[in-house]
Scaffold this motif. Structure first.
Motif, PDB file in Angstrom:
ATOM      1  N   GLU A  83       6.834  -4.477 -13.348  1.00 35.90           N
ATOM      2  CA  GLU A  83       7.274  -3.341 -12.528  1.00 35.90           C
ATOM      3  C   GLU A  83       7.018  -3.488 -11.044  1.00 35.90           C
ATOM      4  OE1 GLU A  83       5.328  -0.027 -14.281  1.00 35.90           O
ATOM      5  OE2 GLU A  83       6.250  -0.353 -16.246  1.00 35.90           O
ATOM      6  N   SER A  84       6.252  -4.513 -10.653  1.00 37.33           N
ATOM      7  CA  SER A  84       5.828  -4.690  -9.253  1.00 37.33           C
ATOM      8  C   SER A  84       5.094  -3.467  -8.720  1.00 37.33           C
ATOM      9  CB  SER A  84       7.003  -4.984  -8.325  1.00 37.33           C
ATOM     10  OG  SER A  84       7.638  -6.138  -8.703  1.00 37.33           O
ATOM     11  N   ARG A  85       4.568  -2.668  -9.583  1.00 41.19           N
ATOM     12  CA  ARG A  85       3.829  -1.485  -9.144  1.00 41.19           C
ATOM     13  C   ARG A  85       2.636  -1.269 -10.037  1.00 41.19           C
ATOM     14  NH1 ARG A  85       8.731   2.671  -8.628  1.00 41.19           N
ATOM     15  NH2 ARG A  85       9.525   1.814 -10.573  1.00 41.19           N
ATOM     16  N   PHE A  86       1.682  -0.506  -9.519  1.00 48.20           N
ATOM     17  CA  PHE A  86       0.510  -0.205 -10.331  1.00 48.20           C
ATOM     18  C   PHE A  86      -0.166   1.026  -9.761  1.00 48.20           C
ATOM     19  CE2 PHE A  86      -0.621  -2.848  -6.821  1.00 48.20           C
ATOM     20  CZ  PHE A  86      -1.742  -2.241  -6.313  1.00 48.20           C
ATOM     21  N   GLU A  87      -1.081   1.573 -10.540  1.00 47.89           N
ATOM     22  CA  GLU A  87      -1.862   2.715 -10.064  1.00 47.89           C
ATOM     23  C   GLU A  87      -3.309   2.285  -9.884  1.00 47.89           C
ATOM     24  OE1 GLU A  87      -1.496   5.704 -13.025  1.00 47.89           O
ATOM     25  OE2 GLU A  87       0.607   6.086 -12.551  1.00 47.89           O
ATOM     26  N   PRO A  88      -3.855   2.505  -8.700  1.00 51.23           N
ATOM     27  CA  PRO A  88      -5.290   2.251  -8.542  1.00 51.23           C
ATOM     28  C   PRO A  88      -6.068   3.191  -9.461  1.00 51.23           C
ATOM     29  CG  PRO A  88      -4.219   2.496  -6.414  1.00 51.23           C
ATOM     30  CD  PRO A  88      -3.210   2.888  -7.448  1.00 51.23           C
ATOM     31  N   LEU A  89      -7.275   2.793  -9.850  1.00 50.69           N
ATOM     32  CA  LEU A  89      -8.085   3.634 -10.729  1.00 50.69           C
ATOM     33  C   LEU A  89      -8.277   5.009 -10.087  1.00 50.69           C
ATOM     34  CD1 LEU A  89     -10.928   1.223 -11.913  1.00 50.69           C
ATOM     35  CD2 LEU A  89      -8.877   1.948 -13.142  1.00 50.69           C
ATOM     36  N   GLY A  90      -8.103   6.037 -10.886  1.00 48.77           N
ATOM     37  CA  GLY A  90      -8.342   7.398 -10.399  1.00 48.77           C
ATOM     38  C   GLY A  90      -7.215   7.960  -9.572  1.00 48.77           C
ATOM     39  N   SER A  91      -6.144   7.196  -9.425  1.00 49.87           N
ATOM     40  CA  SER A  91      -5.033   7.696  -8.618  1.00 49.87           C
ATOM     41  C   SER A  91      -3.839   7.877  -9.533  1.00 49.87           C
ATOM     42  CB  SER A  91      -4.691   6.674  -7.525  1.00 49.87           C
ATOM     43  OG  SER A  91      -3.362   6.838  -7.117  1.00 49.87           O
ATOM     44  N   ASN A  92      -2.982   8.869  -9.226  1.00 48.94           N
ATOM     45  CA  ASN A  92      -1.773   8.918 -10.031  1.00 48.94           C
ATOM     46  C   ASN A  92      -0.544   8.614  -9.192  1.00 48.94           C
ATOM     47  OD1 ASN A  92      -1.958  11.287  -8.684  1.00 48.94           O
ATOM     48  ND2 ASN A  92      -2.440  12.506 -10.526  1.00 48.94           N
ATOM     49  N   THR A  93      -0.790   7.937  -8.086  1.00 45.67           N
ATOM     50  CA  THR A  93       0.335   7.507  -7.264  1.00 45.67           C
ATOM     51  C   THR A  93       0.536   6.012  -7.466  1.00 45.67           C
ATOM     52  OG1 THR A  93      -0.701   8.943  -5.648  1.00 45.67           O
ATOM     53  CG2 THR A  93       1.270   7.750  -4.945  1.00 45.67           C
ATOM     54  N   LEU A  94       1.788   5.632  -7.701  1.00 43.35           N
ATOM     55  CA  LEU A  94       2.079   4.218  -7.893  1.00 43.35           C
ATOM     56  C   LEU A  94       2.101   3.508  -6.543  1.00 43.35           C
ATOM     57  CD1 LEU A  94       4.861   4.426 -10.582  1.00 43.35           C
ATOM     58  CD2 LEU A  94       2.706   3.181 -10.803  1.00 43.35           C
ATOM     59  N   VAL A  95       1.505   2.339  -6.495  1.00 37.73           N
ATOM     60  CA  VAL A  95       1.544   1.529  -5.285  1.00 37.73           C
ATOM     61  C   VAL A  95       2.525   0.389  -5.545  1.00 37.73           C
ATOM     62  CG1 VAL A  95       0.221   0.041  -3.752  1.00 37.73           C
ATOM     63  CG2 VAL A  95      -0.866   2.047  -4.777  1.00 37.73           C
ATOM     64  N   LYS A  96       3.440   0.201  -4.598  1.00 37.45           N
ATOM     65  CA  LYS A  96       4.417  -0.863  -4.769  1.00 37.45           C
ATOM     66  C   LYS A  96       4.021  -2.041  -3.882  1.00 37.45           C
ATOM     67  CE  LYS A  96       9.373  -1.663  -4.981  1.00 37.45           C
ATOM     68  NZ  LYS A  96       9.116  -2.642  -6.022  1.00 37.45           N
ATOM     69  N   VAL A  97       4.064  -3.224  -4.431  1.00 39.47           N
ATOM     70  CA  VAL A  97       3.669  -4.373  -3.620  1.00 39.47           C
ATOM     71  C   VAL A  97       4.685  -5.511  -3.732  1.00 39.47           C
ATOM     72  CG1 VAL A  97       1.169  -4.068  -3.523  1.00 39.47           C
ATOM     73  CG2 VAL A  97       2.192  -5.162  -5.524  1.00 39.47           C
ATOM     74  N   ASP A  98       4.678  -6.330  -2.673  1.00 43.01           N
ATOM     75  CA  ASP A  98       5.532  -7.514  -2.649  1.00 43.01           C
ATOM     76  C   ASP A  98       4.597  -8.717  -2.654  1.00 43.01           C
ATOM     77  OD1 ASP A  98       7.268  -9.602  -1.980  1.00 43.01           O
ATOM     78  OD2 ASP A  98       7.094  -9.151   0.158  1.00 43.01           O
ATOM     79  N   VAL A  99       4.384  -9.266  -3.841  1.00 46.44           N
ATOM     80  CA  VAL A  99       3.383 -10.314  -3.998  1.00 46.44           C
ATOM     81  C   VAL A  99       3.974 -11.492  -4.758  1.00 46.44           C
ATOM     82  CG1 VAL A  99       1.245 -10.877  -5.216  1.00 46.44           C
ATOM     83  CG2 VAL A  99       1.388  -8.757  -3.942  1.00 46.44           C
ATOM     84  N   ARG A 100       3.694 -12.685  -4.269  1.00 41.76           N
ATOM     85  CA  ARG A 100       4.092 -13.857  -5.046  1.00 41.76           C
ATOM     86  C   ARG A 100       2.902 -14.286  -5.910  1.00 41.76           C
ATOM     87  NH1 ARG A 100       6.032 -19.689  -3.192  1.00 41.76           N
ATOM     88  NH2 ARG A 100       7.046 -20.224  -5.134  1.00 41.76           N
ATOM     89  N   ILE A 101       3.183 -14.498  -7.190  1.00 40.29           N
ATOM     90  CA  ILE A 101       2.102 -14.840  -8.107  1.00 40.29           C
ATOM     91  C   ILE A 101       2.087 -16.336  -8.406  1.00 40.29           C
ATOM     92  CG2 ILE A 101       1.112 -14.448 -10.394  1.00 40.29           C
ATOM     93  CD1 ILE A 101       1.156 -11.859  -9.025  1.00 40.29           C
ATOM     94  N   ILE A 102       0.925 -16.915  -8.179  1.00 40.73           N
ATOM     95  CA  ILE A 102       0.702 -18.293  -8.639  1.00 40.73           C
ATOM     96  C   ILE A 102      -0.500 -18.213  -9.572  1.00 40.73           C
ATOM     97  CG2 ILE A 102       0.142 -20.659  -7.987  1.00 40.73           C
ATOM     98  CD1 ILE A 102       1.289 -20.145  -5.258  1.00 40.73           C
ATOM     99  N   SER A 103      -0.374 -18.766 -10.764  1.00 41.07           N
ATOM    100  CA  SER A 103      -1.522 -18.704 -11.662  1.00 41.07           C
ATOM    101  C   SER A 103      -1.925 -20.107 -12.081  1.00 41.07           C
ATOM    102  CB  SER A 103      -1.219 -17.824 -12.867  1.00 41.07           C
ATOM    103  OG  SER A 103       0.022 -18.187 -13.419  1.00 41.07           O
ATOM    104  N   ALA A 104      -3.130 -20.213 -12.607  1.00 38.06           N
ATOM    105  CA  ALA A 104      -3.638 -21.534 -13.000  1.00 38.06           C
ATOM    106  C   ALA A 104      -4.610 -21.405 -14.160  1.00 38.06           C
ATOM    107  CB  ALA A 104      -4.346 -22.204 -11.823  1.00 38.06           C
ATOM    108  N   THR A 105      -4.702 -22.483 -14.910  1.00 36.51           N
ATOM    109  CA  THR A 105      -5.703 -22.531 -15.974  1.00 36.51           C
ATOM    110  C   THR A 105      -5.983 -23.963 -16.370  1.00 36.51           C
ATOM    111  OG1 THR A 105      -6.283 -21.826 -18.202  1.00 36.51           O
ATOM    112  CG2 THR A 105      -3.986 -22.329 -17.834  1.00 36.51           C
ATOM    113  N   ASN A 106      -7.226 -24.208 -16.824  1.00 35.10           N
ATOM    114  CA  ASN A 106      -7.514 -25.534 -17.372  1.00 35.10           C
ATOM    115  C   ASN A 106      -7.604 -25.470 -18.893  1.00 35.10           C
ATOM    116  OD1 ASN A 106     -10.044 -24.422 -17.849  1.00 35.10           O
ATOM    117  ND2 ASN A 106     -10.932 -25.324 -16.016  1.00 35.10           N
TER     118      ASN A 106
END
Ligand SMILES: Nc1ncnc2c1ncn2[C@@H]1O[C@H](COP(=O)(O)OP(=O)(O)OP(=O)(O)O)[C@@H](O)[C@H]1O
Ligand SMILES: [Mg+2]
Length: 451
Positions: A257-280
């Motif tokens: 959804e590219s959005r989330f709610e901070p804990l204790g908030s009921n307002t959605l925050v929209k962000v523009d973030v590129r995700i890079i993930s890693a694992t061994n």
């Protein structure tokens, strides 16, 4: 001595600025037009240029633009006369540092120039530091695998595609993630790292999504989470194989959804973030056993990167040794060591379970601990190759032990055959084309074999 250029068509102003600034210990040059300014700035390196707004030919604003176009990094102060203040203000929006007004006050002039020059010095210093920091992230290696990796980074970096980097511990996953960020259009923005393995389970959510004041006891003020901090930039989710199911579910939702709610908030925050993930970790196995979600895997793994372990690209070892040798010698104020062929060979026969990180630490230890200049295989008992079968723990798998044995056996036989491959094959009782295939598969460098 710092050099200053004064550009003004009034001789009186030129002379008084020269007198004021020379008194302050600056070296001063003066010219009467924008054209002359551009010509002299091209040849000389000025720290600061005082530029009249109104000039007979091209005006001050235009001169400022052209100065930047020709690559001058001098800090510019506009000199504004009666009726040109608005233009001077506009110039500061176009990159002039500040302006001074006619009639000139000595105090204000000196202060503005000093500030400007100090700011420029700080900026140059910051650029140097950023450069040094980038140096910290150089990727060494010229093996086929590393060349392919660089190419892949160059192709993927400018896109916003999600990247999943897999590779053993210490192979350079974080380095690759930073390289992708640094070559992307997001490079001026934040690179935020989240190590899922290092954050206690109950804190992961507040770390990732933040919280508002009063969300829980102890939340005395609102805190931004990593997703929000990375807005416009890159979020590096490290060690994703260690994410709990609960966190996996939450992360999946943000990715969808590219959005989330901070804990204790009921307002959605929209962000523009590129995700890079890693694992061994081996995610296939984790999915098999049900501890990693398939749907999350497919969300993260749009563009897969696989970094091969160091023992599969041993031709990078001499380059890496040389790089870390210089780096640590410089850092500790010592003369770089000289690694002999035998030392390098011993290191190439070792299996490096900790990959580049282990090699980096090894070289650092040698630079610090060894007093002698020349490092031979004898100085590296931990990599002693003759007894390698007795230290079988060095080889994590049967295949690696076999490869190491074959490499050494083949090299010895080629040496015995004085470099004659047909003869070596005969000695080994295999045919020539088979031997060639093994040489290639094991990455044996024929030029390095001494006979
Ligand atoms: N190709 C390389 N050139 C120069 N330095 C490298 C290279 N690969 C790794 N390094 C260095 O080795 C160290 C380990 O690399 P990095 O932290 O990127 O590994 P990693 O794969 O993220 O490891 P882990 O799985 O343990 O988190 C770092 O100091 C990094 O700078
Ligand atoms: Mg890492």
């Amino acid at each position: 001595m710092q050099k200053i250029l004064v550009v003004d068509d009034e001789a009186g102003i030129r002379n008084s600025l020269r007198a004021i600034l020379e008194d302050e210990g600056y070296e001063v040059e003066t010219v009467a037009s924008g054209e002359e300014c551009l010509k002299i700035a091209e040849k000389s390196n000025f720290a600061c240029i005082l530029l009249d707004v109104w000039l007979p030919g091209i005006d001050g604003l235009e001169t400022l633009k052209l100065l930047r176009d020709q690559g001058s990094d001098a800090v510019v102060i506009m000199i504004s006369g009666h009726g040109t203040i608005e233009t001077a203000v506009m110039a500061t929006k176009l990159g002039a540092f500040d302006f001074i007004e006619k009639p000139l006050s000595i105090e204000k002039t000196v202060l503005t120039v000093r500030n400007a020059i100090r700011t420029r010095e700080l900026e140059l210093r910051n650029a140097e530091l950023a450069e040094a920091l980038n140096q910290e992230y150089v990727m060494i290696g010229n093996s086929v695998a590393m060349r392919a990796l660089r190419k892949q980074i160059a192709i993927v970096a400018p896109t916003d595609g999600r990247v999943l980097i897999q590779g053993e511990s210490g192979t350079g996953k974080e380095l690759v993630a930073r390289a992708i960020h640094n070559q992307s259009r997001r490079k001026e923005k934040a690179f935020i790292e989240v190590n899922s393995a290092a954050i206690p389970e109950e804190l992961v959510e507040s770390e990732l999504f933040g919280y508002v004041k009063g969300a829980f006891s102890g939340a005395t003020q609102t805190k931004k989470g990593k997703f929000e901090l990375a807005d416009g930039g890159t979020l590096f989710l490290d060690e994703i194989g260690d994410m709990s199911p609960r966190v996996q579910a939450k992360v999946l939702r943000v990715l969808e959804e590219s959005r989330f709610e901070p804990l204790g908030s009921n307002t959605l925050v929209k962000v523009d973030v590129r995700i890079i993930s890693a694992t061994n970790k081996n995610l296939d196995e984790l999915m098999e056993s049900g501890s990693f979600r398939h749907d999350l895997f497919y969300r993260l793994n749009v563009i897969p990167f696989q970094i091969p372990p160091l023992r599969e690209r041993i031709e990078d070892i001499p380059l890496l040794v040389d790089h870390f040798n210089r780096k640590f010698s410089l850092a500790y104020g010592k003369k770089p060591k000289e690694f002999t062929e035998s030392a390098i060979q011993a290191m190439q026969e070792y299996s490096w379970p900790g990959n580049v990180r282990e090699l980096k630490n090894t070289v650092e230890r040698i630079v610090i601990m060894k007093t002698k200049q020349k490092i031979t295989a004898d100085d590296l008992p931990e990599f002693e190759s003759d007894g390698f079968l007795s230290s079988s723990s060095r080889f994590p798998s049967f295949k690696e032990a076999m490869d190491a044995f074959q490499r050494r056996f083949i090299e010895q036989k080629i040496a015995e055959a004085d470099g004659n491959i047909s003869k070596a094959a005969e000695l080994m009782g295999i045919d020539r084309s088979h031997l060639y295939r093994r040489i290639k598969a094991l990455g044996i460098n024929l030029d390095k074999i001494k006979f």
